[in-house]
Design a protein around this motif. Sequence first.
Motif, PDB file in Angstrom:
ATOM      1  N   VAL A 257       0.859  -1.192   0.000  1.00 60.24           N
ATOM      2  CA  VAL A 257       0.000   0.000   0.000  1.00 60.24           C
ATOM      3  C   VAL A 257       0.888   1.232   0.000  1.00 60.24           C
ATOM      4  O   VAL A 257       1.770   1.375   0.851  1.00 60.24           O
ATOM      5  CB  VAL A 257      -0.939   0.025   1.220  1.00 60.24           C
ATOM      6  CG1 VAL A 257      -1.805   1.296   1.196  1.00 60.24           C
ATOM      7  CG2 VAL A 257      -1.832  -1.212   1.261  1.00 60.24           C
ATOM      8  N   GLU A 258       0.652   2.113  -0.945  1.00 60.40           N
ATOM      9  CA  GLU A 258       1.304   3.422  -1.003  1.00 60.40           C
ATOM     10  C   GLU A 258       0.280   4.482  -0.625  1.00 60.40           C
ATOM     11  O   GLU A 258      -0.834   4.508  -1.172  1.00 60.40           O
ATOM     12  CB  GLU A 258       1.847   3.698  -2.405  1.00 60.40           C
ATOM     13  CG  GLU A 258       3.035   2.852  -2.803  1.00 60.40           C
ATOM     14  CD  GLU A 258       4.355   3.374  -2.228  1.00 60.40           C
ATOM     15  OE1 GLU A 258       4.419   4.568  -1.854  1.00 60.40           O
ATOM     16  OE2 GLU A 258       5.319   2.576  -2.180  1.00 60.40           O
ATOM     17  N   ILE A 259       0.643   5.358   0.309  1.00 62.76           N
ATOM     18  CA  ILE A 259      -0.223   6.456   0.745  1.00 62.76           C
ATOM     19  C   ILE A 259       0.487   7.756   0.391  1.00 62.76           C
ATOM     20  O   ILE A 259       1.626   7.989   0.817  1.00 62.76           O
ATOM     21  CB  ILE A 259      -0.479   6.392   2.258  1.00 62.76           C
ATOM     22  CG1 ILE A 259      -1.046   5.030   2.658  1.00 62.76           C
ATOM     23  CG2 ILE A 259      -1.417   7.520   2.696  1.00 62.76           C
ATOM     24  CD1 ILE A 259      -1.041   4.789   4.166  1.00 62.76           C
ATOM     25  N   VAL A 260      -0.174   8.583  -0.406  1.00 62.29           N
ATOM     26  CA  VAL A 260       0.393   9.866  -0.819  1.00 62.29           C
ATOM     27  C   VAL A 260      -0.581  10.960  -0.421  1.00 62.29           C
ATOM     28  O   VAL A 260      -1.769  10.902  -0.779  1.00 62.29           O
ATOM     29  CB  VAL A 260       0.651   9.907  -2.338  1.00 62.29           C
ATOM     30  CG1 VAL A 260       1.304  11.230  -2.721  1.00 62.29           C
ATOM     31  CG2 VAL A 260       1.511   8.733  -2.780  1.00 62.29           C
ATOM     32  N   HIS A 261      -0.079  11.964   0.312  1.00 64.16           N
ATOM     33  CA  HIS A 261      -0.993  12.974   0.853  1.00 64.16           C
ATOM     34  C   HIS A 261      -0.255  14.302   1.015  1.00 64.16           C
ATOM     35  O   HIS A 261       0.891  14.337   1.477  1.00 64.16           O
ATOM     36  CB  HIS A 261      -1.519  12.517   2.221  1.00 64.16           C
ATOM     37  CG  HIS A 261      -2.937  12.895   2.490  1.00 64.16           C
ATOM     38  ND1 HIS A 261      -3.951  11.981   2.610  1.00 64.16           N
ATOM     39  CD2 HIS A 261      -3.522  14.104   2.653  1.00 64.16           C
ATOM     40  CE1 HIS A 261      -5.094  12.595   2.858  1.00 64.16           C
ATOM     41  NE2 HIS A 261      -4.861  13.902   2.891  1.00 64.16           N
ATOM     42  N   GLY A 262      -0.913  15.395   0.659  1.00 60.09           N
ATOM     43  CA  GLY A 262      -0.349  16.721   0.848  1.00 60.09           C
ATOM     44  C   GLY A 262      -0.510  17.198   2.283  1.00 60.09           C
ATOM     45  O   GLY A 262      -1.559  17.005   2.894  1.00 60.09           O
ATOM     46  N   THR A 263       0.516  17.838   2.812  1.00 61.85           N
ATOM     47  CA  THR A 263       0.447  18.324   4.194  1.00 61.85           C
ATOM     48  C   THR A 263      -0.462  19.540   4.329  1.00 61.85           C
ATOM     49  O   THR A 263      -0.867  19.882   5.443  1.00 61.85           O
ATOM     50  CB  THR A 263       1.843  18.694   4.716  1.00 61.85           C
ATOM     51  OG1 THR A 263       2.381  19.764   3.925  1.00 61.85           O
ATOM     52  CG2 THR A 263       2.774  17.505   4.668  1.00 61.85           C
ATOM     53  N   SER A 264      -0.790  20.202   3.214  1.00 59.31           N
ATOM     54  CA  SER A 264      -1.670  21.372   3.251  1.00 59.31           C
ATOM     55  C   SER A 264      -3.055  21.055   2.703  1.00 59.31           C
ATOM     56  O   SER A 264      -3.788  21.960   2.288  1.00 59.31           O
ATOM     57  CB  SER A 264      -1.047  22.531   2.464  1.00 59.31           C
ATOM     58  OG  SER A 264       0.155  22.958   3.070  1.00 59.31           O
ATOM     59  N   ASP A 265      -3.409  19.789   2.698  1.00 58.95           N
ATOM     60  CA  ASP A 265      -4.728  19.363   2.231  1.00 58.95           C
ATOM     61  C   ASP A 265      -5.777  19.805   3.250  1.00 58.95           C
ATOM     62  O   ASP A 265      -5.843  19.269   4.359  1.00 58.95           O
ATOM     63  CB  ASP A 265      -4.746  17.843   2.068  1.00 58.95           C
ATOM     64  CG  ASP A 265      -6.018  17.319   1.412  1.00 58.95           C
ATOM     65  OD1 ASP A 265      -7.042  18.016   1.456  1.00 58.95           O
ATOM     66  OD2 ASP A 265      -5.977  16.196   0.871  1.00 58.95           O
ATOM     67  N   GLY A 266      -6.614  20.762   2.872  1.00 62.02           N
ATOM     68  CA  GLY A 266      -7.659  21.234   3.762  1.00 62.02           C
ATOM     69  C   GLY A 266      -8.977  20.532   3.564  1.00 62.02           C
ATOM     70  O   GLY A 266      -9.935  20.784   4.315  1.00 62.02           O
ATOM     71  N   VAL A 267      -9.082  19.668   2.572  1.00 63.43           N
ATOM     72  CA  VAL A 267     -10.317  18.932   2.299  1.00 63.43           C
ATOM     73  C   VAL A 267     -10.329  17.624   3.077  1.00 63.43           C
ATOM     74  O   VAL A 267     -11.305  17.282   3.760  1.00 63.43           O
ATOM     75  CB  VAL A 267     -10.465  18.673   0.786  1.00 63.43           C
ATOM     76  CG1 VAL A 267     -11.747  17.895   0.495  1.00 63.43           C
ATOM     77  CG2 VAL A 267     -10.450  19.991   0.009  1.00 63.43           C
ATOM     78  N   VAL A 268      -9.239  16.861   2.976  1.00 64.05           N
ATOM     79  CA  VAL A 268      -9.057  15.600   3.690  1.00 64.05           C
ATOM     80  C   VAL A 268      -7.709  15.706   4.411  1.00 64.05           C
ATOM     81  O   VAL A 268      -6.672  15.346   3.847  1.00 64.05           O
ATOM     82  CB  VAL A 268      -9.084  14.397   2.722  1.00 64.05           C
ATOM     83  CG1 VAL A 268      -8.871  13.088   3.469  1.00 64.05           C
ATOM     84  CG2 VAL A 268     -10.400  14.350   1.945  1.00 64.05           C
ATOM     85  N   PRO A 269      -7.670  16.205   5.623  1.00 66.20           N
ATOM     86  CA  PRO A 269      -6.384  16.494   6.270  1.00 66.20           C
ATOM     87  C   PRO A 269      -5.542  15.236   6.508  1.00 66.20           C
ATOM     88  O   PRO A 269      -6.043  14.188   6.924  1.00 66.20           O
ATOM     89  CB  PRO A 269      -6.796  17.141   7.601  1.00 66.20           C
ATOM     90  CG  PRO A 269      -8.172  17.678   7.352  1.00 66.20           C
ATOM     91  CD  PRO A 269      -8.808  16.703   6.411  1.00 66.20           C
ATOM     92  N   ALA A 270      -4.249  15.372   6.250  1.00 65.70           N
ATOM     93  CA  ALA A 270      -3.336  14.237   6.372  1.00 65.70           C
ATOM     94  C   ALA A 270      -3.239  13.726   7.796  1.00 65.70           C
ATOM     95  O   ALA A 270      -3.116  12.507   8.027  1.00 65.70           O
ATOM     96  CB  ALA A 270      -1.956  14.621   5.854  1.00 65.70           C
ATOM     97  N   ASP A 271      -3.299  14.623   8.784  1.00 65.87           N
ATOM     98  CA  ASP A 271      -3.121  14.177  10.168  1.00 65.87           C
ATOM     99  C   ASP A 271      -4.326  13.392  10.672  1.00 65.87           C
ATOM    100  O   ASP A 271      -4.214  12.631  11.638  1.00 65.87           O
ATOM    101  CB  ASP A 271      -2.821  15.364  11.086  1.00 65.87           C
ATOM    102  CG  ASP A 271      -3.929  16.398  11.099  1.00 65.87           C
ATOM    103  OD1 ASP A 271      -4.708  16.470  10.120  1.00 65.87           O
ATOM    104  OD2 ASP A 271      -4.032  17.154  12.088  1.00 65.87           O
ATOM    105  N   ILE A 272      -5.460  13.530  10.015  1.00 68.42           N
ATOM    106  CA  ILE A 272      -6.664  12.785  10.396  1.00 68.42           C
ATOM    107  C   ILE A 272      -6.759  11.475   9.626  1.00 68.42           C
ATOM    108  O   ILE A 272      -7.263  10.466  10.152  1.00 68.42           O
ATOM    109  CB  ILE A 272      -7.920  13.638  10.153  1.00 68.42           C
ATOM    110  CG1 ILE A 272      -7.913  14.856  11.086  1.00 68.42           C
ATOM    111  CG2 ILE A 272      -9.194  12.825  10.345  1.00 68.42           C
ATOM    112  CD1 ILE A 272      -9.033  15.838  10.823  1.00 68.42           C
TER     113      ILE A 272
END
Length: 319
Positions: A257-272
């Motif tokens: 599994v590869e997970i790619v996420h922007g740290t400034s994603d305000g729609v689906v926050p990476a920390d959540i």
Amino acid sequence: MATSLILGAAALGGSGLLTSRRARERERAAEAAYPPIGQLVPVGGGMVHAHVMGSGRDIVLLHGASGNIRDFTFGLAQTLAHQFRVILLDRPGLGWSSDMGPDDQAPAAQALHLMQAAEVLGVRRPLVLGHSYGGAIALAWALEARGALAPAAVVVLAGASMPWEGGLDRWYTLTGHPVISQLAVPAIAAFATPAQIEASITGIFAPDPVPPGYAAHFGAGLTLRRWSLMANARQVRGLKPHLRQMAGMYPGLRMPVEIVHGTSDGVVPADIHAIPLARLLPSARLTLLPDTGHMPHHTAPKPVMDAIRRAVAASDGAG
């Protein structure tokens, strides 16, 4: 946006007949401008819109909320088609796929529905990539699939994967409410302005700029059809309890599994979502993209392609 549209509809007279007629005209215009680009595969009494590009290993692409497969054909699908057989699927009720009704609130039900279309198309041991809401469907696919349709690897791209605290924003409160939606949804379909649509797309990409030509290619008018608005709201409003159940099953996934996420994603926050998901998945690799928003496949294509290639290589090694 929804509140301003309701007030605007009232200012125009609040006529249900006027609103319905204008919504119908705009829906017809959107469908004429953005017809199906693939084939309509019969599934469960309805249709799944599927588009196949290229040849080679199978890669299934699953789009997000308010989306359709045109989001991927703006660039990512063409790039992948040089090396892979790319299968793009409109999720139920969106794009040109038929609505499933209330069953579509369960990611597992959507995944099983789309798997039927994939089976017709001869998909075998695919890499399954899901963006945003499609990330939940990709993970459900991994949890549910058996045999030839079991994914060789999964890529979760800015994916909604974990339950969150609190509720949803006003858009989904209004478009998904059983009573208020009867006014809100037709008003949006009838009276959404180009400026409002542009502002919505800008917000989804923020803080990254919207690529030139994206809005015209994507076909927001398909999203603004009344039935698509209601299906989308129903799916998003019903998602959280299913993610809570799925989270307890994630540790059992054994494929790469590869997970790619922007740290400034305000729609689906990476920390959540992305960071807790990576802790639960024994085979996951997490790539956080600094200062990147919700659409990394458009704004940071190289690390996204790198993740896809790693997933393919890892699945080849595992096989």
